[in-house]
Design an enzyme around this catalytic site. Structure first.
Site, mmCIF file in Angstrom:
data_model
loop_
_atom_site.group_PDB
_atom_site.id
_atom_site.type_symbol
_atom_site.label_atom_id
_atom_site.label_comp_id
_atom_site.label_asym_id
_atom_site.label_seq_id
_atom_site.Cartn_x
_atom_site.Cartn_y
_atom_site.Cartn_z
ATOM 1 N N ASP A 1 4.981 -11.908 3.665
ATOM 2 C CA ASP A 1 4.808 -10.650 4.390
ATOM 3 C C ASP A 1 4.512 -10.843 5.873
ATOM 4 O OD1 ASP A 1 4.546 -8.356 2.156
ATOM 5 O OD2 ASP A 1 3.616 -10.180 1.398
ATOM 6 N N GLU B 1 1.409 -6.322 12.440
ATOM 7 C CA GLU B 1 0.391 -5.320 12.740
ATOM 8 C C GLU B 1 -0.843 -5.459 11.863
ATOM 9 O OE1 GLU B 1 0.556 -0.587 13.464
ATOM 10 O OE2 GLU B 1 1.053 -1.198 11.418
ATOM 11 N N ASP B 2 -0.693 -6.023 10.669
ATOM 12 C CA ASP B 2 -1.812 -6.017 9.724
ATOM 13 C C ASP B 2 -2.933 -6.997 10.053
ATOM 14 O OD1 ASP B 2 -0.748 -3.947 8.219
ATOM 15 O OD2 ASP B 2 0.387 -5.295 6.931
ATOM 16 N N ARG C 1 -6.684 -1.753 1.041
ATOM 17 C CA ARG C 1 -6.680 -2.942 1.885
ATOM 18 C C ARG C 1 -7.837 -3.004 2.884
ATOM 19 N NH1 ARG C 1 -1.414 -5.170 1.893
ATOM 20 N NH2 ARG C 1 -0.557 -4.863 -0.204
ATOM 21 N N HIS D 1 -1.211 2.179 3.537
ATOM 22 C CA HIS D 1 -2.087 2.213 4.706
ATOM 23 C C HIS D 1 -2.182 3.627 5.267
ATOM 24 C CE1 HIS D 1 -0.787 -2.202 5.373
ATOM 25 N NE2 HIS D 1 -2.071 -2.229 5.080
ATOM 26 N N CYS E 1 4.527 -1.450 11.688
ATOM 27 C CA CYS E 1 3.970 -2.681 11.122
ATOM 28 C C CYS E 1 4.675 -3.948 11.601
ATOM 29 C CB CYS E 1 3.983 -2.630 9.601
ATOM 30 S SG CYS E 1 5.606 -2.377 8.878
#
Length: 265
Positions: free
Chosen positions: A60, A65-66, A130, A160, A247
């Protein structure tokens, strides 16, 4: 100048984490082509794109962005809510350290940038599968020193917060209000996604233009009816990996770059 950090599509994306989307075969070549078209769209808006190499072992990792968010004064590095993704943060932190001082949220707090919607000096933090309460508490403690405020927003029905709501400018939010507690976000104008397109709320606003996945024409019409320009972008293969548009890049203002090339190691 606006800068975007992106990362190439991992060949392991076919085994990506999925929570609210059914698994379907991903054409790796097509996914990479669509991601490059996304980078080119950013470049057309004058964004300096720093494209990091793909991480073959991290499925992933194109979703940069995460693991981090970038504010004017600092960048925050997050322990992701999915343990298998936590190794993504190290290489991003290395690059971001050349632009911002770094602060970190620490376990047992978890947070992901996809849950953080920044509007001016206020951060809306999705309380989701998350991002947990301790992660939001630490986030508030860190950014509060720089004059930011934080509001926790419970999220359900999607991965999200920014899967359900994004900021288009002009005090306007694009949203699927069935998926989060919209009462925590008063004072905004709203554009609701078309009911037939529940995943259409994740858009990327650049200047006067809203970039929106091409698969959401009904929602596109709603946005245009409110006076926004819309650029449709085909990310159909990436959407199989539960991708939106925000993202796949970390966007921030910067006067410092890593060099003349658009690729960083």
């Amino acid at each position: 100048m606006l800068t975007a950090i992106t990362r190439g599509v991992s060949p392991a994306i076919v085994n990506c984490e999925l929570t609210f989307v059914a698994r379907a075969p991903i054409d790796l070549a097509k996914a990479a082509e669509q991601h490059r078209a996304y980078e080119q769209a950013l470049e057309k808006f004058g964004v300096k794109v720093i494209s990091l190499p793909a991480e073959p072992a991290l499925a992933d990792s194109m979703f940069v962005e995460d693991p981090a968010i970038v504010l004017d004064e600092l960048a925050l590095i997050f322990p992701l809510g999915t343990e298998s993704r936590r190794a993504e943060a190290a290489s991003l932190a290395k690059v971001l350290s050349q632009f911002r001082k770094l602060k970190s949220v620490c376990l047992p707090g978890t947070a992901e940038g996809g849950d953080i919607l920044c509007v001016g000096r206020h951060l809306f933090a999705g309380l989701s599968k998350r991002t947990n309460e301790e992660g939001i508490r630490q986030l508030q403690s860190i950014v509060g020193e720089y004059g930011y405020t934080v509001t926790a927003v419970p999220v359900s029905g999607c991965l999200h917060l920014k899967s359900a709501v994004t900021f288009l400018g002009r005090n306007t939010l694009l949203a699927n209000r069935k998926w989060f507690d919209a009462s925590r976000m008063p004072g905004f104008e709203w554009i609701d996604v078309a009911p037939e397109e529940p995943h259409a709320a994740n858009a990327l606003a650049l200047g006067d233009t809203v970039i929106l996945p091409a698969s959401f024409p009904l929602t596109r019409a709603r946005i245009e009816a409110r006076g926004f320009k819309v650029l449709p972008l085909d990310i159909s293969e990436l959407q199989k990996a539960e991708s939106g548009l925000t993202c796949s890049s970390l966007l921030f203002d910067s006067k410092t770059f890593l060099g003349e090339k658009e690729t960083a190691s």
